[in-house]
Structure formats: C-alpha cells, structure tokens
Design a protein around this motif. Structure first.
Motif, PDB file in Angstrom:
ATOM      1  N   ILE A  93       0.829  -1.204   0.000  1.00 49.07           N
ATOM      2  CA  ILE A  93       0.000   0.000   0.000  1.00 49.07           C
ATOM      3  C   ILE A  93       0.865   1.255   0.000  1.00 49.07           C
ATOM      4  N   ILE A  94       1.903   1.272   0.817  1.00 47.43           N
ATOM      5  CA  ILE A  94       2.743   2.466   0.948  1.00 47.43           C
ATOM      6  C   ILE A  94       3.753   2.579  -0.190  1.00 47.43           C
ATOM      7  N   ASN A  95       4.422   1.467  -0.513  1.00 47.64           N
ATOM      8  CA  ASN A  95       5.536   1.515  -1.459  1.00 47.64           C
ATOM      9  C   ASN A  95       5.197   1.018  -2.856  1.00 47.64           C
ATOM     10  N   GLY A  96       4.041   0.378  -3.023  1.00 46.58           N
ATOM     11  CA  GLY A  96       3.614  -0.064  -4.344  1.00 46.58           C
ATOM     12  C   GLY A  96       3.756  -1.554  -4.550  1.00 46.58           C
ATOM     13  N   LYS A  97       2.971  -2.058  -5.502  1.00 44.25           N
ATOM     14  CA  LYS A  97       2.986  -3.461  -5.878  1.00 44.25           C
ATOM     15  C   LYS A  97       2.918  -3.525  -7.398  1.00 44.25           C
ATOM     16  N   ASP A  98       3.885  -4.170  -8.026  1.00 44.54           N
ATOM     17  CA  ASP A  98       3.998  -4.185  -9.480  1.00 44.54           C
ATOM     18  C   ASP A  98       2.691  -4.581 -10.145  1.00 44.54           C
ATOM     19  N   ASP A  99       2.254  -3.756 -11.091  1.00 45.67           N
ATOM     20  CA  ASP A  99       1.081  -4.029 -11.927  1.00 45.67           C
ATOM     21  C   ASP A  99      -0.223  -4.136 -11.137  1.00 45.67           C
ATOM     22  N   VAL A 100      -0.187  -3.846  -9.852  1.00 40.34           N
ATOM     23  CA  VAL A 100      -1.407  -3.932  -9.043  1.00 40.34           C
ATOM     24  C   VAL A 100      -1.739  -2.594  -8.409  1.00 40.34           C
ATOM     25  N   PHE A 101      -0.721  -1.975  -7.772  1.00 43.28           N
ATOM     26  CA  PHE A 101      -0.984  -0.733  -7.051  1.00 43.28           C
ATOM     27  C   PHE A 101       0.267   0.135  -7.087  1.00 43.28           C
TER      28      PHE A 101
END
Length: 638
Positions: free
Chosen positions: A515-523
């Motif tokens: 949520i904070i740092n990001g998730k590839d291709d998702v968020f």
C-alpha cells in the motif's frame, strides 16, 4: 479531548433528565449552523497537529519512573502567553484527561506552502522544550502512547491510592487523583459514563503468552477490594482494566484540516477513512497495559472500552425496555458511514440512527447522507452537562458540540464555529504518538501530503465500510505491519470505478508495504504518488530534502526494515535482564524502558532499528537552527 464548557457539572440524574433537551436543542443548533454556513466557499488550506505528552519522574536511586501529576500546574503557566497575546504564539496548550498529560498544538495553523513542512518538527521540538523547561531536573516530558504500569501499585508522584468505593470510576487500580483536576469535565465524564452504563467499564485485552506466562492468565482482585464485579467481568488470558483512565489516559497524534468548502470536507472525510487502519498499524506504539505485555500493539480497543457507556440493553445482553436501541459500537470507535455522494455505494453496513431526528433534518432540507450521519451521532446521550449551559440560544453551538465531541471516532467532521473565521474541517484521529519529534513530524507530513495528492489527482480510495472495520481489527494485532494483509482499493484513479464491473473487484488484499511503497502491476503505492505530485511542484531543495527524510522513515517502517514503536518496546522488554518471560513488566524494566525512550527522543541514545541509521533527525538541532537552516543544498544528495 473535545469541548470544555465552563460551569458547574450537574449530577448524572439531572443530566439524564435533560438528555432529550440537549438532543433537541443540539439539532436546532446544527440546522441553523448548516444553513448559515453550507454555501461558505474560498477557505484556504490550513492544517495543524495535536501532540499529547506524558510527564514522568525518574527516581534513579530506586529505579522507578512514576507519572507526575503536574499537568494543571504547567497549564496555568503555559496559558499565560495565550492570555496576554493570543495573536502571536508558537504553541497553544490544552488539558487532557489525566493529570500527568498535556496537549500541545502549533500557535497558529500551517498553510498551503510546501515550505511549512520544514518547520513542523521544529515546532514540535519547541513545544517539548517549552514544557520541559517547567519541569524539575529529574522530570521529563515524553511522547508515550501508554504508560506501561498504569494502575499497578503506587505509580504516581505524589503517591496516590485507589478508592474502589468512593471514587468516580470505582476502579480497583486508578485513583481519582489521576484525573486532571483543573476542569470538572473529566471527573464528571468518568462518573457519568459508569452510571449510565450501570456498572464499571470492563476492558479485556488478550495477554501476550511468553514461555513462562501462567496459563490460564488470571488475576485475583479480592485483595484489592473487589466486590465480585471485577472478578466476574475479567476474562481468563486477558489483561483486565476497569476505568476510563486506561484508555483516555493514553496519548495520541491527531491532525485537523480545513477544507475550502463543505463538499471538499466531506470528500476528505471519506477518502481519509480507509487510511485510518493503515496509519494505526504504522504508528502502533502500545503493547503494554496494566504492567502486562499484550497480544495487541495498539490502544484503540482499550480506549473504546474505557468510555463504553452502553447499558446492558444497548449491548444486546438484555431485551430492550428502558432504552431505544441496541448499539453495535462504543461511542469511541471507527466511523459507520461515508458522507460524500461518491461514498454512498460503499455504505454496506446498516447504520443505526434516530429516525425522528433524521426526519427533522430531512425536513430542514439537509441531504440524506449528512442527515443520517448527524442522526447517528445523536443516538448517544450527553454524558456531561453544566448548569450554566442548559439554556442556550438556537444560534449557539454548545449543545450540538456536547454530543458531537463525545462521539470519539476515527474521523470527525467539524462544523465551523459560530461567528468565526474557521471553515469546514475534518479531524484525522487514529495515529498513536511516536517517541521522537522526527517520527511524529514524518507521519504528519505524510498524511498532509496525501490529502494534497488525493484532492489534486481526484483519487478514489473508497472501499466498503465493512472492510474498513475489518482492517481496524487487523491493524491492532501484534506485528500487523509485517504479518497482516489489508483490504485496499486497487485502481484509485478517477475512472477506477468504471474499470470494474463489480464492487468486490475494486479492492483486494495488500500488505502495508504494498500500500505504501507499491505493488507491481497492481498498485502504484502512496509514497510514489506523493513523489509524482512533488515532482510537478516547485519545491526548493531544502524542503525537498526534509520531505524525503520523512518519507524514507514511512517507507522503511512499511517495508519492515524499521520496527514499529510497539515492536521495539516489546523487543526491549523481552530482552531485558530482569524480565522473566512471564509477560509481567516489573518496575525495573519500566524504568529502563522509559529512560531509554527519553534518551532516544533527546538524541543521546541511538536507535537504528526504530529510526534508521541514515535518517538524521532535526530534533537534535536548536530551534533557531531548525527554523532557518538549509539542511541540504543539493536535493539530489538527500
């Protein structure tokens, strides 16, 4: 803490008689304020933080660290500046529930300039030093969420003892002397919450089971003067607490934002709501209660239980007879509905509200969502009323605020005060206070920047309110940042809703790191979005460097590279030589823990696992330096 009316407190019996009067007049006041202020536009962004402090004395000779009941004495001195010159202040001070607490805010709000992020930490440092100067050489002003040995033996200076028969709370553990003495509201609330409930409050928090913790973990309250009520209310393998002080005696970090109009305030209220459990988990700082390690990391359920004035009927334990509603939550809990039109489709939990009040508001041309919100707040009775405030004008606001300010929820929607330059506001309330000014400033800067990103990019973070409630439960669990997954919206762009055919496709389970740092291709991640926003702004090198230092702390806390305060405290206790692996935090452990916390906040004790080896806190600099110095000439080196 909320509204502080002046006057003489009424008895509970008289207060109860006037409950309907307060509700009726409060609704009239709200209707008048709403129609007078609903078209107000053009207010500029203003924001400010509230930091709550604890006063502690270090008795080095016997390794004790009791709480110091000096809050009232300090406020009488600190408030002199405000009385003499209210327009030129660096800080403003207010009372809190306990006599060992004090609350400080900036002297005036911060504004829309990015350069203001450079002075948040310096102002926090100024407040701490201003308070510290009034304390003795062995006394310290700490930002500590929960005092570890609250309610254990003699834990105050001067010494105090409980009075289970004659006190306002009838607590086995907490003397009335602990309650702030400078205003009658606090003791009145304590007494009236207990009397309205019909019995003492009962808080049960699961105990952390260490290798030598007794099983089942139970207390014997008979020696403390228990008449059987506490023994009956206490659950096995839980830490039992029986007084308002256990919750309202905790400290927190809060933020208030002024919006440009009512619509923007409602949008901010909604969009910040899904962030409440995320920020609660990130700021988790209270793993010890009543001298025992808990199997949770946060204060939320403790404070919720500490002011739970619902009767047995309202809690669903007996059939309704003398009360109108079965109420699912305490008056201190997460919100139950979104307020903006965009949020209505996510209000998937039936909201309890007073239908007569709702109709009255609708007949006064107040829209469904806002009428529902106010009618929901007004299912509560007043629990504190002063004789001088019983009869008011329809243009006043005290009766409305009486009930509004004692609905202590994760978010608060705030009506402009009558005849004031203050606009529509929202208050962000879930965060636990951190040890250092650097950490507290980091969380403040992060949340404020996030509000700018949300409004500028027209982001949509909304998820069903039921999922926010699930997240609130998860956020309090031990090591939630590292071990739990949370519901969060996947596509937060303005068109995100159109890209999903079904509501349940709009959100998914994510770690706080994702949520904070990001998730590839998702968020994309909240901090990458903040940095994208900043890249489009004209940010000077000094401010850019300061912001990046704060964001690094948040990133590393979210990723698990740095411990939360709660995890660090738990680790400290379990590694202490005198800890016996039995979940009990003894006097020596408490002393050494608080002494170390004092060293960390002053910068004399390094703590890389909490703050990080490369994150340099500006709290170690003097106030003039922090206000004026350019920390980094080259932003690329930050």
């Amino acid at each position: 803490m909320g509204l502080l009316s002046e006057g003489s407190p009424l008895t509970w019996e008289k207060t109860k008689e006037l409950a309907d009067h307060v509700r009726e007049q409060g609704i009239i006041q709200f209707i008048n304020m709403y129609h007078k202020l609903k078209d107000r536009h053009g207010d500029v962004l203003k924001w400010g933080d509230e930091v709550e402090y604890m006063l502690v004395k270090f008795e080095d000779s016997n390794k004790r660290a009791p709480l110091v009941l000096k809050g009232n004495d300090l406020l009488q001195i600190l408030n002199q500046k405000e009385a003499e010159n209210p327009h030129d202040l660096k800080s403003v001070w207010r009372p809190e529930y306990a006599g060992y607490m004090i609350e400080g805010t900036p002297g005036k709000p911060f504004g829309g300039l990015l350069a203001h992020f450079n002075i948040v930490e310096a102002n926090m440092r100024y407040r701490r030093e201003e308070c510290q100067q009034l304390l003795g050489p062995d006394e310290r002003c700490l930002t500590l969420t929960s005092y570890p040995r609250l309610g254990i033996g003699i834990f105050t200076d001067p010494p105090t003892v409980p009075d289970p028969l004659g006190s306002a709370s009838k607590s086995l553990f907490i003397p009335d002397d602990v309650i702030f003495s400078g205003h009658p509201r606090f003791k009145t609330l304590t007494r009236n919450i207990r009397m309205r409930r019909g019995e003492k409050v009962a808080i049960n928090i699961p105990v952390f089971k260490d290798s030598k913790t007794t099983s089942p973990f139970v207390d014997d309250f008979e020696s403390l003067g228990d008449n059987g009520e506490s023994q009956k209310a206490a659950l096995p393998d839980h830490i039992y607490m029986d007084a308002m002080a256990f919750g309202m005696g905790c400290c927190c970090l809060q933020l208030t934002f002024q919006a440009c109009n009512i619509e923007e305030a409602r949008t901010l209220y909604d969009q910040l709501t899904p962030l409440c459990p995320i920020m609660l988990a990130l700021t988790a700082a209270s793993p010890i209660h009543r001298g025992v390690l808990a199997d949770v990391d946060c204060r939320w359920n403790v404070i919720s239980g500490s002011v739970d004035c619902r009767t047995r009927e309202e809690r669903g334990l007996e059939p309704l007879k003398d009360n109108k509603f079965v109420i699912p939550k305490s008056r201190y809990d997460s919100i139950d509905s979104y307020l903006s039109p965009e949020g209505d489709m996510y209000n998937d939990v039936p909201i309890l509200y007073d239908e007569q009040i709702y109709k009255r508001l609708r007949d006064a041309n107040i829209d469904h969502l806002l009428a529902q919100h106010i009618a929901h707040l007004f299912i509560r009775d007043t629990v504190s009323l002063f004789s001088e405030k019983v009869h008011q004008e329809p243009t006043d606001s005290d009766h409305f605020e009486n009930i509004q300010s004692t609905n202590w929820q994760t978010m608060r929607f705030k009506v402009p005060p009558p005849n004031s330059t203050i606009g529509w506001r929202v208050e962000f309330r879930p965060c636990e206070v951190q040890i250092t000014d650097f950490e507290n400033a980091a969380f403040v800067v992060f949340v404020v920047l996030l509000t700018r990103v949300i409004l500028s990019y027209k982001l949509n973070l909304l998820i069903p309110i039921s999922k926010v409630d699930e997240n609130m439960a998860k956020a309090q669990r031990r090591s939630a940042v590292r071990e739990e997954v949370f519901w969060f919206r996947k596509d937060i762009t303005p068109n995100g809703q159109q890209n999903c055919s079904k509501l349940e496709d709009q959100y998914g389970a994510m770690t706080i790191n994702q949520i904070i740092n990001g998730k590839d291709d998702v968020f994309p991640g909240l901090i990458p979005l903040i940095n994208s926003y900043l890249s489009a702004m004209d940010v000077d090198a000094d401010t850019h460097c300061s912001i990046q230092q704060y964001l690094k702390l948040i990133q590393r806390r979210a990723s698990g590279q740095l411990l939360t305060t709660a995890s660090w405290i738990r680790q400290f206790v379990r590694q202490h030589p005198s800890y016996k692996q039995d979940s009990i935090v003894n006097e020596e452990v408490n002393y050494d823990l608080l002494k170390t916390i004092d060293g960390i906040q002053s910068g004399t004790v390094p703590c890389p696992e909490l703050i990080g080896p490369s994150l340099v806190s500006k709290t170690q600099e003097t106030i003039p330096t922090a206000m004026q110095k350019v920390y980094c000439k080259d932003a690329n080196k930050c």
